[in-house]
Scaffold this active site. Structure first.
Site, PDB file in Angstrom:
ATOM      1  CG  ASP A  48       5.774   2.083   0.594  1.00  0.00           C
ATOM      2  OD1 ASP A  48       5.416   3.194   1.043  1.00  0.00           O
ATOM      3  OD2 ASP A  48       6.027   1.111   1.328  1.00  0.00           O
ATOM      4  CB  SER A  49       2.019   6.349  -0.320  1.00  0.00           C
ATOM      5  OG  SER A  49       2.890   7.243  -0.988  1.00  0.00           O
ATOM      6  CG  ASP A  87       9.228   4.364   0.372  1.00  0.00           C
ATOM      7  OD1 ASP A  87      10.112   4.160   1.209  1.00  0.00           O
ATOM      8  OD2 ASP A  87       8.040   4.612   0.669  1.00  0.00           O
ATOM      9  CE  LYS A 116       9.904   6.912   2.912  1.00  0.00           C
ATOM     10  NZ  LYS A 116       9.315   5.752   3.626  1.00  0.00           N
ATOM     11  CD  GLU A 118       7.538   1.776   5.921  1.00  0.00           C
ATOM     12  OE1 GLU A 118       7.133   0.870   6.678  1.00  0.00           O
ATOM     13  OE2 GLU A 118       6.811   2.325   5.076  1.00  0.00           O
ATOM     14  CD  GLU A 185       3.722   7.428   8.038  1.00  0.00           C
ATOM     15  OE1 GLU A 185       4.685   6.969   7.391  1.00  0.00           O
ATOM     16  OE2 GLU A 185       2.527   7.288   7.691  1.00  0.00           O
TER      17      GLU A 185
HETATM   18  O1  KIV Z   1       5.251   6.095   0.965  1.00  0.00           O
HETATM   19  C1  KIV Z   1       5.143   7.254   1.384  1.00  0.00           C
HETATM   20  O2  KIV Z   1       4.524   8.114   0.765  1.00  0.00           O
HETATM   21  C2  KIV Z   1       5.769   7.582   2.658  1.00  0.00           C
HETATM   22  C3  KIV Z   1       5.391   8.878   3.290  1.00  0.00           C
HETATM   23  C4  KIV Z   1       4.114   8.719   4.002  1.00  0.00           C
HETATM   24  C5  KIV Z   1       6.467   9.385   4.166  1.00  0.00           C
HETATM   25  O3  KIV Z   1       6.515   6.802   3.171  1.00  0.00           O
END
Ligand code: KIV
Length: 284
Positions: A48-49, A87, A116, A118, A185
């Site tokens: 989600d970055s 994500d 993934k 969080e 992280e």
């Molecule tokens: O969204 C992302 O790129 C991440 C990484 C920083 C692990 O969660």
């Protein structure tokens, strides 16, 4: 994970047993997925970055399921050998377990091999439900950017014994719930080391030191496309500078009428131009 066969979650888990370091990098689109896959990474994270590094958003809180599905599908179209992890964005798995399962299912339908999310101990019900549905889950502990408002910013996590214990507990709870790997992280390196020693599933770290089963970086940080990368992101090249130089050269050639060169444009079939001129005159 040798050869060209698709990397599976079992391969990722096995890497910990054999001591082979896992390499993960983000990608959000078809061309970069092709390039990073050809570099031989084990896993591509459609993180989600993307909200911040591609869409210029202030944080990941504005990233939606629709945005993520578009990026996951673009990456999947590159048919990477690497395991594609999608994500789960903010608010796609918090409201209810059934909504989390529906949304994670959409990620797999779009082409992800795993998802993934969080969070740790508070999310074991979600991790269990996804695993039951056949959706492999990667956990994410330590700094969890989707909770930066609650955490008071993007701070190094696990600096005190109490905080460290909570993070270790989170990671263990994720393993017990069925997660196949955990991202750690921006924690103190001692915390990542303890988790790596205690877990049977692999740890993949970002900003948490070397004592992990693998490392992940955001591609745009790694190649110099992020104006303000985090302190733990090593820049291996400066693509922004390369792009600027290339576009400056293009602009210079357009303005000096050097571009397009004669080898870069094409004409009509022989005799057709004369016919065209004649017909245009007749229709005047
Ligand atoms: O969204 C992302 O790129 C991440 C990484 C920083 C692990 O969660």
């Amino acid at each position: 994970m040798a050869g060209r066969e698709k990397v599976t979650v079992r391969d990722i888990v096995r890497a910990k047993k054999t001591g082979r370091k896992i390499v993960m990098v983000t990608a959000y689109d078809y061309p970069t997925a092709r390039v990073v896959d050809s570099a031989g990474v084990d896993s591509i994270l459609v993180g989600d970055s993307v909200g911040m590094v591609v869409h210029g958003l202030e944080s990941t809180l504005q990233v939606t399921m629709d945005m993520m599905l578009l990026h996951v599908a673009a990456v999947a179209r590159a048919r990477p050998r690497a395991l594609v992890v999608g994500d789960m964005p903010f608010m796609s798995y918090e409201a209810s377990v059934s909504e989390a399962v529906r949304n994670a299912g959409k990620m797999l339908s779009a082409g992800a091999d795993a998802v993934k999310l969080e969070g740790g101990a508070l999310y074991t019900d979600v991790v269990k439900a996804l695993t039951r549905a056949g959706i492999p889950v990667m956990g994410h502990v330590g700094l969890t950017p989707q909770k930066h408002k609650l955490l008071g910013g993007y701070r190094l996590a696990g600096k005190t014994a109490q905080e460290a214990l909570e993070i270790i507990h989170d990671a263990e709870a994720l393993e017990d719930a069925g997660a196949f790997a955990v991202i750690i992280e921006f924690t103190a390196h001692e915390v990542a080391k303890k988790i790596t020693e205690r877990l049977n599933i692999p740890t993949i770290c970002i900003g948490s030191g070397p004592y992990c089963d693998g490392q992940v970086l955001v591609l745009h940080d790694l190649v110099g496309l992020t104006p303000q990368p985090p302190p733990f992101a090593k820049q291996y090249t400066n693509i922004a500078e390369e792009i600027r130089r290339a576009v400056e050269a293009f602009a210079e050639e357009v303005r000096s009428a050097k571009f397009p060169g004669r080898e870069m444009y094409w004409g009509m079939k022989q005799g057709e131009y004369e016919k065209l001129e004649k017909q245009l005159k007749e229709h005047q």
